[in-house]
Design an enzyme around this catalytic site. Structure first.
Site, PDB file in Angstrom:
ATOM      1  N   HIS A  21      -1.301   0.149  -9.885  1.00  0.00           N
ATOM      2  CA  HIS A  21      -1.997  -0.654  -8.874  1.00  0.00           C
ATOM      3  C   HIS A  21      -2.738  -1.813  -9.537  1.00  0.00           C
ATOM      4  O   HIS A  21      -3.942  -1.991  -9.373  1.00  0.00           O
ATOM      5  CB  HIS A  21      -2.977   0.209  -8.073  1.00  0.00           C
TER       6      HIS A  21
ATOM      7  N   ARG B 103       0.841  -1.184   0.000  1.00  0.00           N
ATOM      8  CA  ARG B 103       0.000   0.000   0.000  1.00  0.00           C
ATOM      9  C   ARG B 103       0.881   1.241   0.000  1.00  0.00           C
ATOM     10  O   ARG B 103       1.859   1.332   0.735  1.00  0.00           O
ATOM     11  CB  ARG B 103      -0.918   0.030   1.239  1.00  0.00           C
TER      12      ARG B 103
ATOM     13  N   GLU C 175      -3.782   7.796  -5.450  1.00  0.00           N
ATOM     14  CA  GLU C 175      -4.029   7.089  -6.714  1.00  0.00           C
ATOM     15  C   GLU C 175      -5.364   7.517  -7.314  1.00  0.00           C
ATOM     16  O   GLU C 175      -6.378   7.522  -6.622  1.00  0.00           O
ATOM     17  CB  GLU C 175      -4.035   5.579  -6.465  1.00  0.00           C
TER      18      GLU C 175
END
Length: 347
Positions: free
Chosen positions: A290, A242, A271
């Site tokens: 991601h 993360r 993000e």
């Protein structure tokens, strides 16, 4: 009229193609349960979910205010590993189990972590640009400065399921491996050929530092300037966990000033990143959006597991993956043991 009502935010999903809830419903329909979409704003969701039997949490922050408004909720289920979108403490106070999916796409994330390690080490992105831009002669000299991979040290911060899968992949490359995880027994580390180490030892000894800590308040911005300063100037930092576990400004400074050599990142603090994030224009950074968990299997497996977790709790059974298991001791849910694909759980 449905026996059970599962409420979920409308239009929020990881679905690659198509939509609907056919896969989740495979386990829910036999129970007479239906999934009902609700508005994504907090007030609208509260109004729609007040009497829900269960919440399928996706694309919304399950705040304390939302959780405290739930009058009949038996479970909050997530289709992800991370549970940072749910106020787990508030759910625990209310006696509501929160379930996640910690094991459905471990192999994909481990593959991606290993790919980032290799791409960062061999400077694949920069080499690609050189080849395309007619800088053919620059490629070999650049790599002549890089040591052989075998014998280098890979350090893990947190040694959960993904890190263990990465360790299995890294071992054949001849990497020495160390890990910092105060919650893991040393005997488990040794099963993967990994040596226990302090955080300082991982940072100072490793040629590759692979971050796997989950997004929890206690590890928010766990790695800061003092940690990047401990790393080797030749080190590569990898993050498939993360982005919030890292002080991104400190990492950028480390890359700009040469405290570390490279970063290979699937996750960022924000993000998607803003257009002026320095990481987007740095040659010593390898990025992906991601996507580490993504594969052709990802969506189907995740959604079926969501349906199964919901169906277990609505059937009066313990879920498979509960992140606040203490609440289960104070519920009427019954323990079960898997006894075969043909029969399912047994109370």
């Amino acid at each position: 009229m449905a026996k059970f009502r599962v409420v979920t935010p409308a239009g929020a999903s990881f679905t690659v193609a198509g939509g609907g809830y056919a896969l989740e419903s495979e386990a829910l329909t036999p129970l007479g349960a239906e999934i009902v979409e609700a508005p994504t704003d907090e007030a609208g969701f509260i109004a729609a979910a007040k009497n829900a039997d269960a919440i399928y949490a996706k694309g919304i922050r399950m705040s304390k205010q939302i959780i405290d408004s739930l009058e009949n909720c038996k479970v909050i289920t997530l289709g992800s590993v991370g549970v940072d979108s749910v106020d787990v403490k508030a759910a625990t106070v209310r006696g509501i189990p929160v379930t996640n999916i910690p094991d459905t796409f471990i192999e994909e994330v481990a593959d991606h972590a290993m790919a980032l390690l290799l791409a960062g080490f061999r400077r694949v992105v920069v080499q690609d640009r050189m080849a395309r831009d007619g800088r053919w002669a620059e490629g070999r000299p650049a790599l002549l400065k890089i040591p052989r991979l075998a014998g280098q040290t890979l350090g893990f911060i947190s040694f959960g399921r993904v890190a263990r899968a990465v360790a299995r992949r890294a071992a054949p490359f001849g990497l020495r491996m160390v890990a910092y995880d105060p919650f893991i027994e040393e005997t488990l580390l040794s099963e993967y050929g990994v040596l226990p180490a302090t955080l300082s030892e991982v940072l100072s000894q490793s040629d590759f530092v692979s971050m796997h800590a989950p997004a929890r308040p206690e590890v928010h911005q766990m790695l800061g300037e003092q940690h990047f300063r401990q790393m080797k100037p030749s080190a590569i930092f990898i993050n498939t966990g993360r982005g919030t576990t890292v002080d991104e400004e400190a990492m950028i400074k480390a890359l700009q000033e040469g405290w570390i050599a490279h970063a290979a990142l699937d996750v960022l603090y924000k993000e998607p990143p803003s257009h002026n994030n320095p990481l987007l224009s740095m040659d010593n950074v390898t990025l992906s959006a991601h996507v580490a968990s993504a594969s052709a299997r990802f969506d189907e497996a995740r959604k079926r597991r969501v349906g199964y977790e919901l169906s277990l709790v609505l059937s009066g059974l313990w879920p498979m993956s509960c992140v606040n298991p203490s609440v289960l001791q104070n519920t009427n849910l019954r323990r079960w043991q898997p006894i075969g694909l043909d029969r399912g759980p047994n109370s």
